[in-house]
Design a protein around this motif. Structure first.
Motif, PDB file in Angstrom:
ATOM      1  N   HIS A 218       0.821  -1.221   0.000  1.00 48.23           N
ATOM      2  CA  HIS A 218       0.000   0.000   0.000  1.00 48.23           C
ATOM      3  C   HIS A 218       0.844   1.256   0.000  1.00 48.23           C
ATOM      4  O   HIS A 218       0.672   2.125  -0.851  1.00 48.23           O
ATOM      5  N   CYS A 219       1.799   1.354   0.971  1.00 53.03           N
ATOM      6  CA  CYS A 219       2.550   2.607   1.102  1.00 53.03           C
ATOM      7  C   CYS A 219       4.002   2.472   0.657  1.00 53.03           C
ATOM      8  O   CYS A 219       4.708   3.473   0.570  1.00 53.03           O
ATOM      9  N   GLY A 220       4.468   1.248   0.378  1.00 56.75           N
ATOM     10  CA  GLY A 220       5.830   1.085  -0.113  1.00 56.75           C
ATOM     11  C   GLY A 220       6.903   1.095   0.952  1.00 56.75           C
ATOM     12  O   GLY A 220       8.085   1.029   0.636  1.00 56.75           O
ATOM     13  N   THR A 221       6.518   1.165   2.214  1.00 54.88           N
ATOM     14  CA  THR A 221       7.511   1.122   3.294  1.00 54.88           C
ATOM     15  C   THR A 221       8.278  -0.199   3.254  1.00 54.88           C
ATOM     16  O   THR A 221       7.680  -1.252   3.060  1.00 54.88           O
ATOM     17  N   ASP A 222       9.598  -0.106   3.445  1.00 55.30           N
ATOM     18  CA  ASP A 222      10.405  -1.323   3.558  1.00 55.30           C
ATOM     19  C   ASP A 222      10.120  -1.929   4.919  1.00 55.30           C
ATOM     20  O   ASP A 222      10.519  -1.393   5.948  1.00 55.30           O
ATOM     21  N   LEU A 223       9.414  -3.041   4.951  1.00 54.33           N
ATOM     22  CA  LEU A 223       8.961  -3.629   6.211  1.00 54.33           C
ATOM     23  C   LEU A 223      10.115  -4.235   7.015  1.00 54.33           C
ATOM     24  O   LEU A 223       9.936  -4.602   8.172  1.00 54.33           O
ATOM     25  N   ASN A 224      11.325  -4.315   6.406  1.00 54.23           N
ATOM     26  CA  ASN A 224      12.496  -4.765   7.163  1.00 54.23           C
ATOM     27  C   ASN A 224      12.943  -3.681   8.147  1.00 54.23           C
ATOM     28  O   ASN A 224      13.620  -3.972   9.125  1.00 54.23           O
TER      29      ASN A 224
ATOM     30  N   GLY B  90      10.842  -1.623   9.703  1.00 53.98           N
ATOM     31  CA  GLY B  90       9.811  -1.378  10.703  1.00 53.98           C
ATOM     32  C   GLY B  90       8.435  -1.456  10.082  1.00 53.98           C
ATOM     33  O   GLY B  90       8.295  -1.407   8.854  1.00 53.98           O
ATOM     34  N   ALA B  91       7.406  -1.563  10.918  1.00 54.40           N
ATOM     35  CA  ALA B  91       6.036  -1.680  10.410  1.00 54.40           C
ATOM     36  C   ALA B  91       5.533  -0.311   9.958  1.00 54.40           C
ATOM     37  O   ALA B  91       5.994   0.719  10.434  1.00 54.40           O
ATOM     38  N   CYS B  92       4.606  -0.307   9.006  1.00 58.33           N
ATOM     39  CA  CYS B  92       3.956   0.934   8.593  1.00 58.33           C
ATOM     40  C   CYS B  92       2.576   0.970   9.256  1.00 58.33           C
ATOM     41  O   CYS B  92       2.203   0.058   9.985  1.00 58.33           O
ATOM     42  N   GLY B  93       1.794   1.989   8.977  1.00 60.50           N
ATOM     43  CA  GLY B  93       0.491   2.112   9.625  1.00 60.50           C
ATOM     44  C   GLY B  93      -0.634   1.388   8.910  1.00 60.50           C
ATOM     45  O   GLY B  93      -1.773   1.398   9.361  1.00 60.50           O
ATOM     46  N   CYS B  94      -0.331   0.762   7.773  1.00 63.61           N
ATOM     47  CA  CYS B  94      -1.397   0.134   6.977  1.00 63.61           C
ATOM     48  C   CYS B  94      -1.910  -1.143   7.643  1.00 63.61           C
ATOM     49  O   CYS B  94      -1.180  -1.817   8.356  1.00 63.61           O
TER      50      CYS B  94
END
Ligand SMILES: [Zn+2]
Ligand SMILES: [Zn+2]
Length: 177
Positions: free
Chosen positions: A137-143, A145-149
């Motif tokens: 959804h937001c493209g955050t690198d989940l390695n 940390g977590a995003c808010g989605c």
């Protein structure tokens, strides 16, 4: 100068059961390997044992090289060591369908080394086995940390895709609609 992976084997062939060890460094470029997963001039370490049989030569050992790519999950550059096992047979008169042909007194290991590397390099590279990838959804690198989605409803997406495929595969169903 003769290529170090083109080995004179007349002596070996004369005496079945004898061995020759090959420990040397080559490069992807030197074996004619042009593959984006290998850097042309990085070392490929060759550790092979040649053993003569009555009808040819068995080559066993391993190659150590380095692969490069882009991680399929997080899209960052990825690379890693590659250990390739070698167990090949060369025959003057090919009777084994998996054997390479041995022509004359020269054993040309170049095509085999190239082939082994191509087959062994990862097709789906990962920067590490447990890479968490990017949030769809937001493209955050989940390695990092977590995003808010909210977590993606993965099962629903696959179900929708499967439904679409079923329609495409079965035109009769489409006609009835
Ligand atoms: Zn990754
Ligand atoms: Zn997100």
């Amino acid at each position: 100068m003769a290529h170090p992976l083109r080995v004179q084997v007349a002596e070996l062939l004369r005496r079945p059961g004898t061995e020759k060890h090959l420990d040397l460094d080559t490069t992807p470029a030197a074996v004619g390997l042009h593959d984006e997963r290998f850097r042309a001039d990085e070392p490929v370490r060759v550790h092979l044992r040649l053993e003569s049989l009555t009808d040819g030569i068995v080559v066993r050992g391993h190659l150590d090289s380095t692969w490069h790519g882009v991680c399929r999950r997080c899209a960052l550059p990825a690379s890693g060591p590659l250990r390739s096992e070698v167990d090949e047979r060369y025959q003057s008169v090919v009777t084994d369908p998996d054997a390479f042909e041995l022509t004359g007194d020269e054993l040309d290991l170049v095509p085999m080394v190239r082939e082994v590397l191509v087959l062994d390099a990862p097709v789906v590279p990962l920067c590490r086995d447990d890479c968490k990838g990017l949030c769809p959804h937001c493209g955050t690198d989940l390695n990092t940390g977590a995003c808010g989605c909210a977590p993606a409803p993965a099962d629903d997406r696959w179900a929708a895709l499967d439904g679409l495929r079923a329609q495409l595969d079965d035109p009769v169903t489409d006609d009835r609609r």
